[in-house]
Design an enzyme around this catalytic site. Sequence first.
Site, PDB file in Angstrom:
ATOM      1  N   SER A  19       0.824  -1.204   0.000  1.00  0.00           N
ATOM      2  CA  SER A  19       0.000   0.000   0.000  1.00  0.00           C
ATOM      3  C   SER A  19       0.862   1.260   0.000  1.00  0.00           C
ATOM      4  O   SER A  19       0.368   2.361  -0.256  1.00  0.00           O
ATOM      5  CB  SER A  19      -0.916   0.008   1.226  1.00  0.00           C
ATOM      6  OG  SER A  19      -0.157   0.120   2.419  1.00  0.00           O
TER       7      SER A  19
ATOM      8  N   ASP B  31       2.074  -6.626   9.326  1.00  0.00           N
ATOM      9  CA  ASP B  31       3.254  -6.520  10.182  1.00  0.00           C
ATOM     10  C   ASP B  31       3.015  -7.069  11.586  1.00  0.00           C
ATOM     11  O   ASP B  31       3.964  -7.254  12.350  1.00  0.00           O
ATOM     12  CB  ASP B  31       3.720  -5.072  10.271  1.00  0.00           C
ATOM     13  CG  ASP B  31       4.443  -4.610   9.008  1.00  0.00           C
ATOM     14  OD1 ASP B  31       4.813  -5.475   8.199  1.00  0.00           O
ATOM     15  OD2 ASP B  31       4.620  -3.398   8.833  1.00  0.00           O
TER      16      ASP B  31
END
Length: 419
Positions: free
Chosen positions: A157, A301
């Site tokens: 992104s 993450d």
Amino acid sequence: MSVRMAVPGSKSLTNRALAIAALAGGTSTLRGALVAEDREVMVQGLRQLGIEIEGDGETLLVHGQGGRVPAARAELDLRLSGTAIRFLAAMCAVGHGTYRLDGNARMRERPIGDLLQALRALGASAESEAGNDCPPVRIRSEGLAGGEARIAGQRSSQYLSALLMVAPAARGPLAIEVEGELLSKPFVDMTVALMEWFGVSVTRDGYRRFDVAPARYAPRDLRVEGDAMAAGYYFAAAAVTGGRACVTNVQRGGFQGDLRLVEVLEAMGCRVHDDIEGLTVEGPPSGVLTGGRFDLNDMPDQAQTLAVCGLFADRPVEIRDVWNLRIKETDRLSALARELSRLGAHVSEHHDAITVHPLPAPDARREVVIDTYNDHRMAMAFAVAGLRIPGLALADPGCVAKTYPGFFRDWAATGGVAA
């Protein structure tokens, strides 16, 4: 275990705010900014592009150039900072000159071709020197023309965020269409929200199309939230020990989508409180979590942290839709599978997923050294495992300097493994 603390400022917010403030028409103040290698790399890159930035601690004064990039030439060494190379590549396209962006050996393996293709569609010359869509990158530009670009949503992104942040500096309206499913959507929401905080609106059709008209960012005073990823390690520590962790400078409803980790931990049996003191997670008294299947496409993450929590669940933990972990600081899916297996866990690795089975009782006499692969998040996630596994050590704890240089000093409050 019971800890109450503040974590460093968000890397994602800090580097986005730096990029936007650099394009603003005046001086912005960032307070509570991250102090770590990734921030240092971003600041150094901006200074080389002619942006004056005062301060080297948590408070930074950014003297914006009103949509200009003053330097006509620059050679940027961005080490292993993915945010910096993507954001600054887009900013170089705003400039008038020739710019080269490079990094370390691993950076030269990380793809950036989708962003380069979009910049070419908007009027810049943007090429991978090796022809493999990876750095080093050379950009020649006479300013960003505007127009229409397409960007793939499946890899990162950050490509879209990079284009959005520089879009107001283009000579004409800029439209971006996203091809395929966009991952890490909350980070794009963060970018749009920060742009609006600095006075520029974005017209959007969900996550399919974004339109930005030429505009000038206004200077702002921004207090950077605590880093949700950093907070996640303490929340996970509480989860696996039956303890309590309160992080005072993060709260639900802020800029960071990674805080959804607390909802996952809640589903695994933790209690979550969000009040004036901060965000608090209490683990189940037994230290045994409830396993299950979790889609982490919007916060990949956090996968390493959740995978480690899976060692201490009552049934397997499956983490899905996280393919892009393979193009991070290391191939995180493979690295996780290898190191969790080294601890004695049964792990199934898939193209875009990983399943972690509960760990049998660890052998207190066995020492295990975890390879961190020069990846800060591997080191911090496995520090959580060290709270329950005697004899666990980390091969390269110093790699946490990328985003949290004081991690092991702070981590001592949990009673966990020291650097």
